[in-house]
Write an enzyme that holds these catalytic residues in place. Structure first.
Site, mmCIF file in Angstrom:
data_model
loop_
_atom_site.group_PDB
_atom_site.id
_atom_site.type_symbol
_atom_site.label_atom_id
_atom_site.label_comp_id
_atom_site.label_asym_id
_atom_site.label_seq_id
_atom_site.Cartn_x
_atom_site.Cartn_y
_atom_site.Cartn_z
ATOM 1 N N PRO A 125 81.257 49.903 49.129
ATOM 2 C CA PRO A 125 82.374 49.312 49.857
ATOM 3 C C PRO A 125 82.966 48.110 49.155
ATOM 4 O O PRO A 125 81.896 46.775 48.794
ATOM 5 C CB PRO A 125 81.891 49.120 51.320
ATOM 6 C CG PRO A 125 80.744 50.073 51.353
ATOM 7 C CD PRO A 125 79.936 49.927 50.238
ATOM 8 N N ARG A 208 78.159 38.164 57.377
ATOM 9 C CA ARG A 208 77.871 37.191 58.347
ATOM 10 C C ARG A 208 78.416 35.742 57.825
ATOM 11 O O ARG A 208 77.649 34.786 57.904
ATOM 12 C CB ARG A 208 76.153 36.741 58.692
ATOM 13 C CG ARG A 208 76.021 38.150 59.658
ATOM 14 C CD ARG A 208 74.548 37.832 59.993
ATOM 15 N NE ARG A 208 73.831 38.805 60.978
ATOM 16 C CZ ARG A 208 74.100 38.948 62.277
ATOM 17 N NH1 ARG A 208 74.963 38.046 62.874
ATOM 18 N NH2 ARG A 208 73.803 40.003 62.825
ATOM 19 N N SER A 210 80.454 32.152 57.420
ATOM 20 C CA SER A 210 80.553 30.730 58.103
ATOM 21 C C SER A 210 81.675 30.264 57.123
ATOM 22 O O SER A 210 81.398 29.747 56.164
ATOM 23 C CB SER A 210 79.127 30.126 58.283
ATOM 24 O OG SER A 210 79.292 29.191 59.081
ATOM 25 N N VAL A 260 75.607 48.900 53.624
ATOM 26 C CA VAL A 260 74.474 50.059 53.392
ATOM 27 C C VAL A 260 74.420 50.759 54.508
ATOM 28 O O VAL A 260 73.768 51.709 54.418
ATOM 29 C CB VAL A 260 73.111 48.929 53.221
ATOM 30 C CG1 VAL A 260 73.153 48.221 52.290
ATOM 31 C CG2 VAL A 260 72.552 48.383 54.582
ATOM 32 N N PHE A 261 75.034 50.547 55.753
ATOM 33 C CA PHE A 261 75.031 51.649 56.897
ATOM 34 C C PHE A 261 76.167 52.258 56.912
ATOM 35 O O PHE A 261 76.125 53.348 57.546
ATOM 36 C CB PHE A 261 74.753 50.853 58.038
ATOM 37 C CG PHE A 261 73.362 49.943 58.233
ATOM 38 C CD1 PHE A 261 72.290 50.577 57.506
ATOM 39 C CD2 PHE A 261 73.325 48.974 59.058
ATOM 40 C CE1 PHE A 261 71.007 49.806 57.516
ATOM 41 C CE2 PHE A 261 71.771 48.439 59.292
ATOM 42 C CZ PHE A 261 70.775 48.693 58.420
ATOM 43 N N ILE A 264 82.940 49.222 57.301
ATOM 44 C CA ILE A 264 83.930 48.619 58.386
ATOM 45 C C ILE A 264 85.232 48.694 58.095
ATOM 46 O O ILE A 264 85.636 48.459 57.016
ATOM 47 C CB ILE A 264 83.238 47.061 58.366
ATOM 48 C CG1 ILE A 264 81.916 47.092 58.840
ATOM 49 C CG2 ILE A 264 84.285 46.498 59.491
ATOM 50 C CD1 ILE A 264 81.384 45.412 58.870
ATOM 51 N N TYR A 447 73.518 23.123 51.878
ATOM 52 C CA TYR A 447 74.299 23.733 50.779
ATOM 53 C C TYR A 447 74.008 22.939 49.582
ATOM 54 O O TYR A 447 74.460 21.761 49.262
ATOM 55 C CB TYR A 447 75.672 23.799 51.092
ATOM 56 C CG TYR A 447 76.551 24.616 50.109
ATOM 57 C CD1 TYR A 447 76.917 26.037 50.635
ATOM 58 C CD2 TYR A 447 77.108 24.217 48.928
ATOM 59 C CE1 TYR A 447 77.633 26.877 49.871
ATOM 60 C CE2 TYR A 447 77.851 25.068 48.316
ATOM 61 C CZ TYR A 447 78.250 26.392 48.696
ATOM 62 O OH TYR A 447 78.922 27.242 47.787
#
Length: 526
Positions: A125, A208, A210, A260-261, A264, A447
């Protein structure tokens, strides 16, 4: 984006005299730019997609939406990490997906996954192409071919609930497009990672993400009310209510799953009114420890800045935070902190006043608005500078982690030492810069930006340094990634991060949702 660089070629950042001087004095780099190569000079591995497969996939997505030409394949050959960009400069044969598919609806996505599962074709994807951890590498693994599934046609605002302040988007909507579409309704998402200009909402959810305004609006996973994923086993649509006690929250299973699943296709997100007022203030602290303690006090008190970040002495010294002035000495000594407040005028003023009182009480000296405004103006510019540094013979990359407040100093020292030692062993001094950009009541992210001289094989040189830093992170109690995701690069440390049983859980989910194992092989799950 440009095929061998970060973003829009028109926004490329040439090296200033200040940066050239810094490279020469600190790292012994002459900063002579290497000649550019054109995409037509790149040799790609020939497409392994058979003619019958190409015809079948074209029938699924429509004419013009199954592309096997080298230009499209090259643009989907990976992400935008330093390793990705160094590989683009290779004069040998480079890997790339065997085709690029552009489905137009969920039925087409499901049909692609079904066909590829039956014909031994891996599927990666692809959103905005901004991964910096190898998350888009066209790994074939045991499969005969690999295709990139580009979500760019999922580019609409699907609905707005102004009462509940929830908006639903196609997963291919980019950060800027989301803000434009919401602005027509007087709303904003407020998610501004450094990849904002190019990354997609589906990519934010899958990794995820941010954003730089996380102190005020939360991480992207905090914003997700629900999402829809097409898997080889069927469709998952999760997030029925704002909160639920109906067992484990399946959103947590899909957010961060890195393709991997499943794929989206829709994301339902919490939104807020466009802020009517913004307040800015920059601060100076005598050292990083004092500044970190001040940020902790602000966060644990809950004074509510939208943005709060702290650069260490080295990052402050080269003005990396105020990117328009990188390498130009303007802020001398100490550590620079940036604060921004958004909302109604009264709310922004109140939070600003409370925060500035806490920062002053913890040793901060106000620098006024200008440095904070300069940071906001250049907040998306740093990756362009990396392109120029790589072309000039410097090695430049970032990495990130997070830990509890009590462990921040020890983790920062361990990672800095690991990077300095590893790059020193390759024959170059290293400039290691650090900032805190995401804060929580119990801890914060760190960071790091690393600049060194390219020596020998720069790909292997950086891999050795990143491995040393990753080992130091795990040994010192940090997380292997706070917001860059896992991809290929962090996969070797997932076992240490979640334990053997945690790995078995992920494998079980993978086996249920993607029994043929076609989705993004080689990523996330050890």
């Amino acid at each position: 984006m440009k095929w061998d660089a970060w973003g829009d070629p028109a926004e490329a950042t040439p090296l200033s005299d200040g940066i050239r001087a810094l490279l020469n004095q600190a790292l012994g780099i002459s900063a002579t730019a290497a000649p550019e190569r054109g995409p037509d000079q790149v040799r790609l591995r020939p497409s392994a997609l058979t003619d019958p497969d190409r015809r079948a996939l074209t029938a699924l997505v429509g004419a013009g939406h199954c592309r096997v030409d080298d230009r499209d394949r090259l643009l989907h050959a990976g992400g935008k990490s330093t390793l990705d960009l160094l590989r683009r400069k290779d004069t040998g044969v480079q890997d790339a997906p065997d085709a690029v598919l552009l489905p137009g609806d969920e039925d087409q996505v499901a049909a692609i996954l079904d066909y590829c599962g039956r014909h031994r074709i891996a599927v990666v994807p692809f959103g905005g192409g901004t991964s910096v951890v190898g998350g888009l590498d066209p790994v074939r693994g045991v499969f005969d071919a690999v295709v990139a599934l580009d979500l760019r046609r999922f580019d609409r605002l699907l609905g707005v609930d102004a009462v509940s302040r929830v908006a639903e988007f196609g997963a291919g909507v980019t950060g800027p497009a989301a803000e434009r579409l919401l602005a027509e309704h007087g709303l904003s998402l407020g998610h501004f990672p450094q990849s904002f200009q190019f990354a997609t909402l589906g990519g934010f959810a899958a990794t995820r993400s941010s954003g730089q305004d996380s102190a005020g609006y939360g991480r992207f996973d905090d914003m997700i009310r629900g999402l829809r994923m097409i898997t080889p086993a069927g469709v998952l649509d999760v997030g029925r209510a704002p909160a639920s006690a109906a067992g484990p929250d399946l959103r947590e299973l899909l957010v961060g799953s890195e393709g991997v699943f499943g794929v989206i296709t829709r994301v339902r997100l919490r939104v807020h009114p466009v802020p009517e007022a913004t307040r800015y203030e920059a601060w100076s602290f005598p050292d990083f420890g004092t500044g970190a303690a001040a940020l902790r006090a602000v966060t644990q008190t809950g004074t509510g800045p939208t943005v709060i970040r702290l650069s260490d002495e080295a990052e402050t010294g080269v003005n990396l935070a105020t990117t328009a002035a990188i390498g130009e000495q303007q802020i001398t000594g100490g550590c620079l902190a940036i604060t921004v407040f958004e909302g109604t005028a009264a709310h922004a003023d109140a939070r600003h006043a409370e925060t500035r009182a806490v920062l002053a009480a913890h040793g901060g000296t106000s620098l006024g608005e200008d440095p904070a405004r300069a940071w906001e103006h250049g907040r998306f510019s740093a990756p362009y500078l990396r392109d120029s540094l790589l072309a000039a013979g410097a090695l430049c990359e970032t990495l990130e982690t997070a830990t509890d407040w009590a462990n921040v100093a020890a983790l920062k020292a361990a990672v800095t030492e690991a990077l300095t030692a590893a790059l020193g062993a390759s024959g170059t001094p290293a400039l290691v810069l650090c900032h805190i950009s995401h804060v929580y009541p119990t801890g914060a992210s760190l960071y790091f930006t690393v600049v060194a001289g390219q020596r020998g094989n720069p790909i292997e040189q950086w891999r050795a340094a990143k491995t040393a830093a990753s080992e130091a992170i795990m040994a010192a109690g940090g997380t292997i990634t706070h917001h860059h995701a896992v991809g290929v690069d962090h996969r070797p440390w997932m076992g240490a991060e979640i334990g053997d049983l945690g790995v078995q859980v992920l494998r079980a989910v993978k086996a249920t949702l993607d029994p043929a194992g076609i989705l993004n092989p080689g990523k996330l799950i050890p």
